[in-house]
Design an enzyme around this catalytic site. Structure first.
Site, PDB file in Angstrom:
ATOM      1  N   HIS A  68      19.853  64.805 103.425  1.00 18.93           N
ATOM      2  CA  HIS A  68      19.098  63.788 102.685  1.00 18.93           C
ATOM      3  C   HIS A  68      19.394  64.001 101.210  1.00 18.93           C
ATOM      4  O   HIS A  68      18.976  65.017 100.629  1.00 18.93           O
ATOM      5  CB  HIS A  68      17.606  63.916 102.964  1.00 18.93           C
ATOM      6  CG  HIS A  68      16.807  62.721 102.528  1.00 18.93           C
ATOM      7  ND1 HIS A  68      16.627  62.388 101.213  1.00 18.93           N
ATOM      8  CD2 HIS A  68      16.140  61.767 103.244  1.00 18.93           C
ATOM      9  CE1 HIS A  68      15.874  61.300 101.120  1.00 18.93           C
ATOM     10  NE2 HIS A  68      15.581  60.899 102.347  1.00 18.93           N
ATOM     11  N   THR A  95       9.001  56.889  96.376  1.00 15.33           N
ATOM     12  CA  THR A  95       9.827  57.058  97.567  1.00 15.33           C
ATOM     13  C   THR A  95      11.285  57.086  97.121  1.00 15.33           C
ATOM     14  O   THR A  95      11.611  56.700  95.986  1.00 15.33           O
ATOM     15  CB  THR A  95       9.583  55.927  98.588  1.00 15.33           C
ATOM     16  OG1 THR A  95      10.171  56.290  99.840  1.00 15.33           O
ATOM     17  CG2 THR A  95      10.156  54.598  98.111  1.00 15.33           C
ATOM     18  N   SER A  96      12.151  57.550  98.009  1.00 18.43           N
ATOM     19  CA  SER A  96      13.551  57.773  97.611  1.00 18.43           C
ATOM     20  C   SER A  96      14.184  56.540  96.983  1.00 18.43           C
ATOM     21  O   SER A  96      14.853  56.619  95.943  1.00 18.43           O
ATOM     22  CB  SER A  96      14.370  58.203  98.825  1.00 18.43           C
ATOM     23  OG  SER A  96      13.906  59.423  99.339  1.00 18.43           O
ATOM     24  N   THR A 142      52.598  19.130  90.161  1.00 23.96           N
ATOM     25  CA  THR A 142      51.583  18.972  91.203  1.00 23.96           C
ATOM     26  C   THR A 142      52.285  19.108  92.531  1.00 23.96           C
ATOM     27  O   THR A 142      53.384  18.574  92.716  1.00 23.96           O
ATOM     28  CB  THR A 142      50.860  17.619  91.097  1.00 23.96           C
ATOM     29  OG1 THR A 142      51.810  16.561  91.230  1.00 23.96           O
ATOM     30  CG2 THR A 142      50.133  17.480  89.759  1.00 23.96           C
ATOM     31  N   HIS A 143      51.673  19.841  93.451  1.00 19.83           N
ATOM     32  CA  HIS A 143      52.305  20.169  94.737  1.00 19.83           C
ATOM     33  C   HIS A 143      53.606  20.950  94.540  1.00 19.83           C
ATOM     34  O   HIS A 143      54.488  20.944  95.402  1.00 19.83           O
ATOM     35  CB  HIS A 143      52.582  18.905  95.560  1.00 19.83           C
ATOM     36  CG  HIS A 143      51.387  18.028  95.752  1.00 19.83           C
ATOM     37  ND1 HIS A 143      50.445  18.245  96.731  1.00 19.83           N
ATOM     38  CD2 HIS A 143      50.961  16.933  95.065  1.00 19.83           C
ATOM     39  CE1 HIS A 143      49.509  17.324  96.662  1.00 19.83           C
ATOM     40  NE2 HIS A 143      49.782  16.520  95.650  1.00 19.83           N
ATOM     41  N   SER A 265      65.483  49.715  93.025  1.00 22.93           N
ATOM     42  CA  SER A 265      66.282  50.923  93.241  1.00 22.93           C
ATOM     43  C   SER A 265      67.718  50.590  93.603  1.00 22.93           C
ATOM     44  O   SER A 265      68.609  51.440  93.477  1.00 22.93           O
ATOM     45  CB  SER A 265      65.658  51.764  94.359  1.00 22.93           C
ATOM     46  OG  SER A 265      65.673  51.048  95.591  1.00 22.93           O
ATOM     47  N   LYS A 270      67.332  43.296  88.459  1.00 20.56           N
ATOM     48  CA  LYS A 270      66.005  42.769  88.805  1.00 20.56           C
ATOM     49  C   LYS A 270      64.972  42.974  87.694  1.00 20.56           C
ATOM     50  O   LYS A 270      64.847  44.047  87.119  1.00 20.56           O
ATOM     51  CB  LYS A 270      65.501  43.428  90.087  1.00 20.56           C
ATOM     52  CG  LYS A 270      66.298  43.041  91.323  1.00 20.56           C
ATOM     53  CD  LYS A 270      65.937  41.647  91.806  1.00 20.56           C
ATOM     54  CE  LYS A 270      64.695  41.707  92.665  1.00 20.56           C
ATOM     55  NZ  LYS A 270      64.307  40.358  93.132  1.00 20.56           N
ATOM     56  N   GLU A 277      51.858  40.549  90.577  1.00 23.50           N
ATOM     57  CA  GLU A 277      51.702  40.753  92.016  1.00 23.50           C
ATOM     58  C   GLU A 277      50.606  41.783  92.307  1.00 23.50           C
ATOM     59  O   GLU A 277      49.857  41.644  93.284  1.00 23.50           O
ATOM     60  CB  GLU A 277      53.034  41.186  92.619  1.00 23.50           C
ATOM     61  CG  GLU A 277      54.050  40.053  92.625  1.00 23.50           C
ATOM     62  CD  GLU A 277      55.439  40.479  93.063  1.00 23.50           C
ATOM     63  OE1 GLU A 277      56.252  39.597  93.369  1.00 23.50           O
ATOM     64  OE2 GLU A 277      55.718  41.694  93.092  1.00 23.50           O
ATOM     65  N   GLU A 311      27.395  49.677 100.068  1.00 20.26           N
ATOM     66  CA  GLU A 311      27.270  49.618  98.608  1.00 20.26           C
ATOM     67  C   GLU A 311      27.914  50.811  97.915  1.00 20.26           C
ATOM     68  O   GLU A 311      28.367  50.697  96.777  1.00 20.26           O
ATOM     69  CB  GLU A 311      25.798  49.535  98.209  1.00 20.26           C
ATOM     70  CG  GLU A 311      25.217  48.156  98.370  1.00 20.26           C
ATOM     71  CD  GLU A 311      23.777  48.060  97.916  1.00 20.26           C
ATOM     72  OE1 GLU A 311      23.231  46.952  98.002  1.00 20.26           O
ATOM     73  OE2 GLU A 311      23.205  49.087  97.491  1.00 20.26           O
TER      74      GLU A 311
END
Length: 433
Positions: A68, A95-96, A142-143, A265, A270, A277, A311
């Protein structure tokens, strides 16, 4: 979150040391406030404040036995107080979760300050570069297909405006989480009173929740993580656009590439959009965390701990990643290499096809029916597209068009400055300058 994506200041906030330090702040604030109400001896409150301390190692050692964490913490603090008459007043009436939830609000407040700073800094950089490229023409798509002219500054201005909305959403969510609760095991103030909670929260710079169970209700936390998920999606949106602009066939902008940097590599030529990314990839994690935050809203009766384990992952990780992604995106924009000549070349690459809409309007204004004008312009456009012709040349040779539009009028139909005449007005709308 792994160290690779954890910036030092945010990492310290979510360390075990700082978590327990926040717990101790709540315990000290509670004892001092309760001493003023006469519920805790002043001498005990003074001893708790002066000598209350802990080591993470000792808490871990005790927790391994008692299983605990709050009991392990209070036992360790009592050992440091080293006075049974004083330490028996530690954690009095609490309380805790009174401690854990209230202390978590302190951590989230610290983390929110760093995230907010990152939002503001990125917005400032976007604004600066938007003004820099305010009138730099670029083809609008567009598109994924060429549409009509826009400016690179308007792209950046759009992102700036979205970041302002992100700031508003985030501020509201962070403020909604600036709350504490010390109302006991089921939120009924069985051992303390509402005025005691108000005093303790005031000591900590928090507001008391109006009503609670054993826990602060998790809709607040869900809204907070959701605001981070939306923020991360904006950063992903920015990164995705830059990834497109850096494609070899486009080459209108690209990430900064340092002298000693290597892109592959096996392929020395490149220059990859690795930062963009990475931003897109990590944004997925923040969005996924929002789903867990939504699930945490649903708890059995006055409390279960199904939210607690999730959490411990999603709150640190989401704020750590938001902090990291904001800094990464700010540097991406600040150092972005922009190529106006290439933008203009691409804009002109279809031989004027992108001005078909303006030509349609000019023909209609000159007396041709809209249906006839549309059919005529589209016929030339489709032929130019398929046969790789210069659309503007084909238009100039059409007698039906020449009969309605003089050469100067045709030239005006194919002038991108005409369609960008309201750029300043849009900037004024957004920036108020």
């Amino acid at each position: 979150m792994i160290a690779r994506y954890t910036r030092p200041a945010m990492g310290r906030i979510w360390s075990d040391e700082n978590k327990y330090r926040c717990w101790l702040r709540v315990e000290i604030a509670a004892s001092q406030a309760l001493a003023r109400f006469g519920l805790v001896p002043q001498s005990a409150a003074a001893a708790i404040a002066a000598r209350g301390n802990f080591t993470v190692a000792r808490i871990d050692e005790i927790e391994a036995e008692v299983r605990h964490d709050v009991i392990a913490f209070t036992t360790t603090v009592a050992e440091h107080i080293a006075d049974p008459e004083a330490s028996r007043w530690l954690h009095y009436g609490l309380t805790s979760t009174d401690v854990v939830d209230t202390a978590q609000a302190l951590q989230l407040r610290e983390a929110s300050g760093l995230v907010r700073d990152g939002i503001v800094k990125l917005a400032e950089t976007l604004k600066r570069r938007a003004l820099e490229f305010k009138h730099t023409p670029i083809v609008g798509r567009t598109h994924g297909v060429h549409a009509e002219p826009t400016t690179f500054g308007l792209k950046l201005l759009l992102w700036y405006s979205e970041m302002q909305r992100n700031l508003t959403r985030f501020d509201a969510a962070a403020e909604d989480l600036r709350v504490g609760k010390l109302s006991g095991a089921v939120g009924t103030f069985g051992h303390l009173k509402p005025e005691h909670e108000e005093a303790i929260c005031a000591e900590l710079g928090l507001r008391p929740v109006a009503v609670a169970t054993q826990v602060i209700q998790r809709d607040r936390h869900a809204a907070y993580v959701a605001s981070l998920a939306i923020l991360a999606s904006t950063l992903d949106k920015i990164a995705t656009e830059i990834r497109h602009l850096q494609r070899t066939e486009v080459r209108e902008a690209e990430e900064f590439f340092s002298a000693g940097q290597k892109g592959s590599s096996s392929m020395p030529h490149k220059r990859n959009p690795i930062a963009s990314e990475q931003i897109s990839g990590l944004a997925r994690v923040v969005r996924a965390n929002a789903q867990a935050a939504f699930e945490n809203i649903v708890l059995w009766h006055e409390r279960d701990i199904s939210h607690s384990s999730a959490e411990r992952v999603i709150l640190p990780d989401s704020t750590i990643l938001a902090d990291y992604l904001l800094a990464k995106t700010e540097q991406l924009i600040a150092k972005l290499l922009v190529y106006p000549a290439r933008m203009l070349k691409n804009l002109e690459s279809t031989g004027g096809l992108i001005f078909s809409g303006q030509l349609l309007l000019d023909l209609a204004a000159a007396g041709m029916s809209r249906e006839e004008a549309y059919k005529l312009v589209q016929t030339h456009a489709m032929r130019a597209w398929k046969e790789d012709l210069i659309f503007s040349d084909e238009i100039a040779r059409d007698p039906a068009i020449a009969a309605l539009l003089a050469p100067t009028q045709l030239a005006q139909a194919f002038d991108y400055h005409r369609q960008l005449a309201n750029v300043d007005a849009i900037f004024t709308r957004v920036l108020g300058e």
